[in-house]
Design an enzyme around this catalytic site. Structure first.
Site, PDB file in Angstrom:
ATOM      1  N   HIS A 169     -10.278  -5.804  -2.462  1.00  0.00           N
ATOM      2  CA  HIS A 169      -8.945  -5.983  -1.880  1.00  0.00           C
ATOM      3  C   HIS A 169      -9.059  -6.225  -0.388  1.00  0.00           C
ATOM      4  O   HIS A 169      -9.961  -5.708   0.268  1.00  0.00           O
ATOM      5  CB  HIS A 169      -8.042  -4.772  -2.138  1.00  0.00           C
ATOM      6  CG  HIS A 169      -8.667  -3.464  -1.766  1.00  0.00           C
ATOM      7  ND1 HIS A 169      -9.597  -2.833  -2.559  1.00  0.00           N
ATOM      8  CD2 HIS A 169      -8.493  -2.677  -0.684  1.00  0.00           C
ATOM      9  CE1 HIS A 169      -9.969  -1.713  -1.982  1.00  0.00           C
ATOM     10  NE2 HIS A 169      -9.329  -1.589  -0.831  1.00  0.00           N
ATOM     11  N   PHE A 170      -8.129  -7.014   0.119  1.00  0.00           N
ATOM     12  CA  PHE A 170      -7.967  -7.179   1.555  1.00  0.00           C
ATOM     13  C   PHE A 170      -6.694  -6.455   1.965  1.00  0.00           C
ATOM     14  O   PHE A 170      -5.670  -6.534   1.275  1.00  0.00           O
ATOM     15  CB  PHE A 170      -7.869  -8.664   1.945  1.00  0.00           C
ATOM     16  CG  PHE A 170      -9.218  -9.305   2.127  1.00  0.00           C
ATOM     17  CD1 PHE A 170     -10.010  -9.608   1.025  1.00  0.00           C
ATOM     18  CD2 PHE A 170      -9.699  -9.604   3.393  1.00  0.00           C
ATOM     19  CE1 PHE A 170     -11.267 -10.193   1.186  1.00  0.00           C
ATOM     20  CE2 PHE A 170     -10.955 -10.185   3.570  1.00  0.00           C
ATOM     21  CZ  PHE A 170     -11.736 -10.476   2.461  1.00  0.00           C
ATOM     22  N   HIS A 171      -6.782  -5.734   3.088  1.00  0.00           N
ATOM     23  CA  HIS A 171      -5.614  -5.077   3.681  1.00  0.00           C
ATOM     24  C   HIS A 171      -4.995  -6.039   4.691  1.00  0.00           C
ATOM     25  O   HIS A 171      -5.714  -6.623   5.514  1.00  0.00           O
ATOM     26  CB  HIS A 171      -6.035  -3.838   4.481  1.00  0.00           C
ATOM     27  CG  HIS A 171      -6.694  -2.761   3.688  1.00  0.00           C
ATOM     28  ND1 HIS A 171      -6.061  -1.592   3.323  1.00  0.00           N
ATOM     29  CD2 HIS A 171      -7.957  -2.652   3.196  1.00  0.00           C
ATOM     30  CE1 HIS A 171      -6.883  -0.813   2.660  1.00  0.00           C
ATOM     31  NE2 HIS A 171      -8.039  -1.428   2.571  1.00  0.00           N
ATOM     32  N   ASP A 225       0.868  -1.190   0.000  1.00  0.00           N
ATOM     33  CA  ASP A 225       0.000   0.000   0.000  1.00  0.00           C
ATOM     34  C   ASP A 225       0.903   1.238   0.000  1.00  0.00           C
ATOM     35  O   ASP A 225       1.831   1.329   0.785  1.00  0.00           O
ATOM     36  CB  ASP A 225      -0.904  -0.033   1.255  1.00  0.00           C
ATOM     37  CG  ASP A 225      -2.056   0.942   1.157  1.00  0.00           C
ATOM     38  OD1 ASP A 225      -1.804   2.147   0.943  1.00  0.00           O
ATOM     39  OD2 ASP A 225      -3.212   0.516   1.292  1.00  0.00           O
ATOM     40  N   GLN A 248     -14.392   2.437   1.940  1.00  0.00           N
ATOM     41  CA  GLN A 248     -13.739   1.984   0.704  1.00  0.00           C
ATOM     42  C   GLN A 248     -13.443   3.176  -0.207  1.00  0.00           C
ATOM     43  O   GLN A 248     -14.276   4.069  -0.371  1.00  0.00           O
ATOM     44  CB  GLN A 248     -14.641   0.974  -0.043  1.00  0.00           C
ATOM     45  CG  GLN A 248     -13.959   0.357  -1.258  1.00  0.00           C
ATOM     46  CD  GLN A 248     -14.788  -0.736  -1.920  1.00  0.00           C
ATOM     47  OE1 GLN A 248     -15.975  -0.913  -1.625  1.00  0.00           O
ATOM     48  NE2 GLN A 248     -14.172  -1.471  -2.831  1.00  0.00           N
TER      49      GLN A 248
HETATM   50  P1  AMP Z   1      -9.843   1.123   0.551  1.00  0.00           P
HETATM   51  O1  AMP Z   1      -9.971   2.500   1.100  1.00  0.00           O
HETATM   52  O2  AMP Z   1     -10.211   0.014   1.487  1.00  0.00           O
HETATM   53  O3  AMP Z   1     -10.543   1.039  -0.780  1.00  0.00           O
HETATM   54  O4  AMP Z   1      -8.291   0.889   0.305  1.00  0.00           O
HETATM   55  C1  AMP Z   1      -7.611   1.382  -0.796  1.00  0.00           C
HETATM   56  C2  AMP Z   1      -6.180   1.360  -0.410  1.00  0.00           C
HETATM   57  O5  AMP Z   1      -5.421   1.527  -1.586  1.00  0.00           O
HETATM   58  C3  AMP Z   1      -5.759   2.486   0.551  1.00  0.00           C
HETATM   59  O6  AMP Z   1      -5.189   1.929   1.716  1.00  0.00           O
HETATM   60  C4  AMP Z   1      -4.761   3.297  -0.256  1.00  0.00           C
HETATM   61  O7  AMP Z   1      -3.714   3.773   0.544  1.00  0.00           O
HETATM   62  C5  AMP Z   1      -4.295   2.298  -1.270  1.00  0.00           C
HETATM   63  N1  AMP Z   1      -3.829   2.842  -2.533  1.00  0.00           N
HETATM   64  C6  AMP Z   1      -4.370   3.852  -3.253  1.00  0.00           C
HETATM   65  N2  AMP Z   1      -3.681   4.033  -4.402  1.00  0.00           N
HETATM   66  C7  AMP Z   1      -2.689   3.105  -4.398  1.00  0.00           C
HETATM   67  C8  AMP Z   1      -1.634   2.785  -5.325  1.00  0.00           C
HETATM   68  N3  AMP Z   1      -1.460   3.447  -6.475  1.00  0.00           N
HETATM   69  N4  AMP Z   1      -0.784   1.783  -4.986  1.00  0.00           N
HETATM   70  C9  AMP Z   1      -0.946   1.108  -3.813  1.00  0.00           C
HETATM   71  N5  AMP Z   1      -1.921   1.362  -2.918  1.00  0.00           N
HETATM   72  C10 AMP Z   1      -2.779   2.347  -3.207  1.00  0.00           C
END
Ligand code: AMP
Length: 144
Positions: A107-109, A37, A101
């Site tokens: 996606h899973f964190h 991330d 989101q």
């Molecule tokens: P969510 O808010 O659960 O949809 O998570 C999206 C995640 O993607 C967030 O933790 C962001 O920090 C991450 N994110 C956004 N853009 C990118 C990118 N280009 N590369 C890697 N992670 C990203």
């Protein structure tokens, strides 16, 4: 309404899957891709996304693909644990803007947690440089 909507093939993670956007990868096969991330909430914050599906969230993931994808999520979570040796691990997943989101490809964190270390806020971190993420990705890759 972000919980049920058409899949946008130009979302950031679709671009990463196509190779149109860079990412620091830790794992990839025909089922899933895992990468760091770029706004990490903890050191080693990793994302695991499914390949070959147009799923915005957990609810619209085809059941036939779910099992194989979840096995990859667990495999990457174990590698984050073995590679970075945190005290704990958080596995998080958000569905819809109301739930937090921000990117609409499932996606899973995976967040390694260390006792006494604060976790950053979701969607509010500073952007990490690829050279900061690369050594963490290397440790996780080595543990897969
Ligand atoms: P969510 O808010 O659960 O949809 O998570 C999206 C995640 O993607 C967030 O933790 C962001 O920090 C991450 N994110 C956004 N853009 C990118 C990118 N280009 N590369 C890697 N992670 C990203």
């Amino acid at each position: 309404m972000t919980l049920h909507a058409a899949y946008d093939p130009d979302n950031i993670f679709a671009k990463i899957l196509r190779g149109d956007m860079p990412s620091v990868k830790v794992f990839e096969d025909d089922v899933a891709l895992a990468f760091m991330d770029v706004f990490p909430q903890t050191e080693g914050h990793t994302l695991v996304i499914p390949k070959g599906v147009q799923s915005r969230n957990f609810l619209d993931m085809p059941a036939d693909f779910l099992g194989s994808y979840m096995l990859r999520v667990q495999r990457v979570a174990k590698a984050v644990e073995w590679g970075l040796k945190p005290d704990g691990l958080r596995v998080m997943q958000f569905n819809g803007a109301a739930a937090g989101q921000t990117v609409y490809h499932l996606h899973f964190h995976i967040l390694p947690i260390w006792e006494g270390k604060e976790m950053g806020r979701h969607g509010a971190g500073t952007m990490a440089k690829p050279e900061e993420l690369a050594p963490l990705a290397e440790k996780i890759r080595a543990a897969i």
